[in-house]
Design a protein around this motif. Structure first.
Motif, PDB file in Angstrom:
ATOM      1  N   ILE A  68      10.822   6.241   7.782  1.00  0.00           N
ATOM      2  CA  ILE A  68      11.793   5.598   8.684  1.00  0.00           C
ATOM      3  C   ILE A  68      13.198   5.668   8.102  1.00  0.00           C
ATOM      4  N   VAL A  69      13.357   5.314   6.835  1.00  0.00           N
ATOM      5  CA  VAL A  69      14.683   5.337   6.207  1.00  0.00           C
ATOM      6  C   VAL A  69      15.241   6.756   6.182  1.00  0.00           C
ATOM      7  N   PHE A  70      14.392   7.727   5.881  1.00  0.00           N
ATOM      8  CA  PHE A  70      14.833   9.116   5.833  1.00  0.00           C
ATOM      9  C   PHE A  70      15.404   9.536   7.190  1.00  0.00           C
ATOM     10  N   TRP A  71      14.669   9.279   8.269  1.00  0.00           N
ATOM     11  CA  TRP A  71      15.131   9.736   9.572  1.00  0.00           C
ATOM     12  C   TRP A  71      16.318   8.946  10.099  1.00  0.00           C
ATOM     13  N   LEU A  72      16.415   7.667   9.753  1.00  0.00           N
ATOM     14  CA  LEU A  72      17.619   6.910  10.111  1.00  0.00           C
ATOM     15  C   LEU A  72      18.832   7.473   9.366  1.00  0.00           C
ATOM     16  N   GLY A  73      18.626   7.827   8.103  1.00  0.00           N
ATOM     17  CA  GLY A  73      19.705   8.434   7.327  1.00  0.00           C
ATOM     18  C   GLY A  73      20.120   9.790   7.872  1.00  0.00           C
ATOM     19  N   ILE A  74      19.140  10.598   8.243  1.00  0.00           N
ATOM     20  CA  ILE A  74      19.436  11.913   8.826  1.00  0.00           C
ATOM     21  C   ILE A  74      20.213  11.748  10.132  1.00  0.00           C
TER      22      ILE A  74
ATOM     23  N   SER B  77       0.830  -1.206   0.000  1.00  0.00           N
ATOM     24  CA  SER B  77       0.000   0.000   0.000  1.00  0.00           C
ATOM     25  C   SER B  77       0.863   1.254   0.000  1.00  0.00           C
ATOM     26  N   ARG B  78       0.272   2.333  -0.433  1.00  0.00           N
ATOM     27  CA  ARG B  78       0.975   3.620  -0.478  1.00  0.00           C
ATOM     28  C   ARG B  78       1.357   4.088   0.930  1.00  0.00           C
ATOM     29  N   LEU B  79       0.454   3.891   1.888  1.00  0.00           N
ATOM     30  CA  LEU B  79       0.731   4.308   3.261  1.00  0.00           C
ATOM     31  C   LEU B  79       1.927   3.551   3.832  1.00  0.00           C
ATOM     32  N   TYR B  80       1.993   2.250   3.586  1.00  0.00           N
ATOM     33  CA  TYR B  80       3.118   1.466   4.075  1.00  0.00           C
ATOM     34  C   TYR B  80       4.425   1.947   3.434  1.00  0.00           C
ATOM     35  N   CYS B  81       4.380   2.211   2.125  1.00  0.00           N
ATOM     36  CA  CYS B  81       5.582   2.706   1.430  1.00  0.00           C
ATOM     37  C   CYS B  81       6.018   4.057   1.992  1.00  0.00           C
ATOM     38  N   LEU B  82       5.064   4.930   2.269  1.00  0.00           N
ATOM     39  CA  LEU B  82       5.391   6.226   2.875  1.00  0.00           C
ATOM     40  C   LEU B  82       5.998   6.038   4.260  1.00  0.00           C
ATOM     41  N   TRP B  83       5.461   5.098   5.018  1.00  0.00           N
ATOM     42  CA  TRP B  83       5.997   4.798   6.352  1.00  0.00           C
ATOM     43  C   TRP B  83       7.446   4.335   6.226  1.00  0.00           C
TER      44      TRP B  83
END
Length: 173
Positions: free
Chosen positions: A78-84, A68-74
């Motif tokens: 998560i990946v974005f903030w782990l990377g940051i 689902s789109r919501l799961y992909c956004l989730w």
């Protein structure tokens, strides 16, 4: 494979992943901050691999559609903030600066002091924000096609992103 055979295979893979990422950190520079940056990415990969089945079972029990789109956004969130978070290790000038940054991250946070440790001023923050929004917009254009076609439908999120992007681009100039 089950039982000890799986553990026997998983351990060398995890060690190889960790060593690879530590070496990639060292490749970026001969400083402990880069080595730690590589190590944290290695830890991310290992934790992801070790918890893969557990997370799949959890999402299954919660009846979450992993397509689902919501799961992909989730997942992207998560990946974005782990990377940051990992970029703090990469960008710190020294291990002592890293300690200050990490200490300020969860305690008495002084925005201007932390930004100066990162070498950023207001223009730098705006540039980062515009860059992130630009990448997001380009990603949407590549995935969804030209925005005007999408705006005719229910492209509310895309429309908001475009407006924020335009505002940030004007504010940065």
């Amino acid at each position: 494979k089950t039982g000890n055979r799986r553990v026997g295979i998983m351990l060398p893979q995890c060690v190889a992943l960790f060593v690879t990422f530590v070496l990639s950190g060292l490749w970026h520079g001969a400083a402990w901050t880069f080595v730690l940056w590589g190590a944290i990415h290695g830890v991310y990969q290992i934790v992801g691999r070790l918890t893969e089945n557990l997370r799949a079972r959890l999402w299954g029990r919660l009846h979450v559609n992993r397509e689902s789109r919501l799961y992909c956004l989730w997942q992207q969130f998560i990946v974005f903030w782990l990377g940051i978070f990992a970029l703090i290790f990469f960008r710190a000038n020294s291990v002592s600066d890293l300690g200050i940054l990490l200490g300020n991250l969860f305690t008495d946070w002084h925005f201007s002091g932390t930004l100066s440790l990162l070498g950023l001023d207001t223009v730098g923050v705006i540039t980062c924000a515009v860059s992130i929004l630009t990448m997001s917009l380009i990603d949407r254009l590549l995935v969804q096609g030209w925005p005007m076609r999408k705006l005719e439908g229910n492209g509310t999120l895309l429309r908001i992103e475009m407006y924020v992007f335009l505002f940030m681009a004007i504010a940065a100039s």
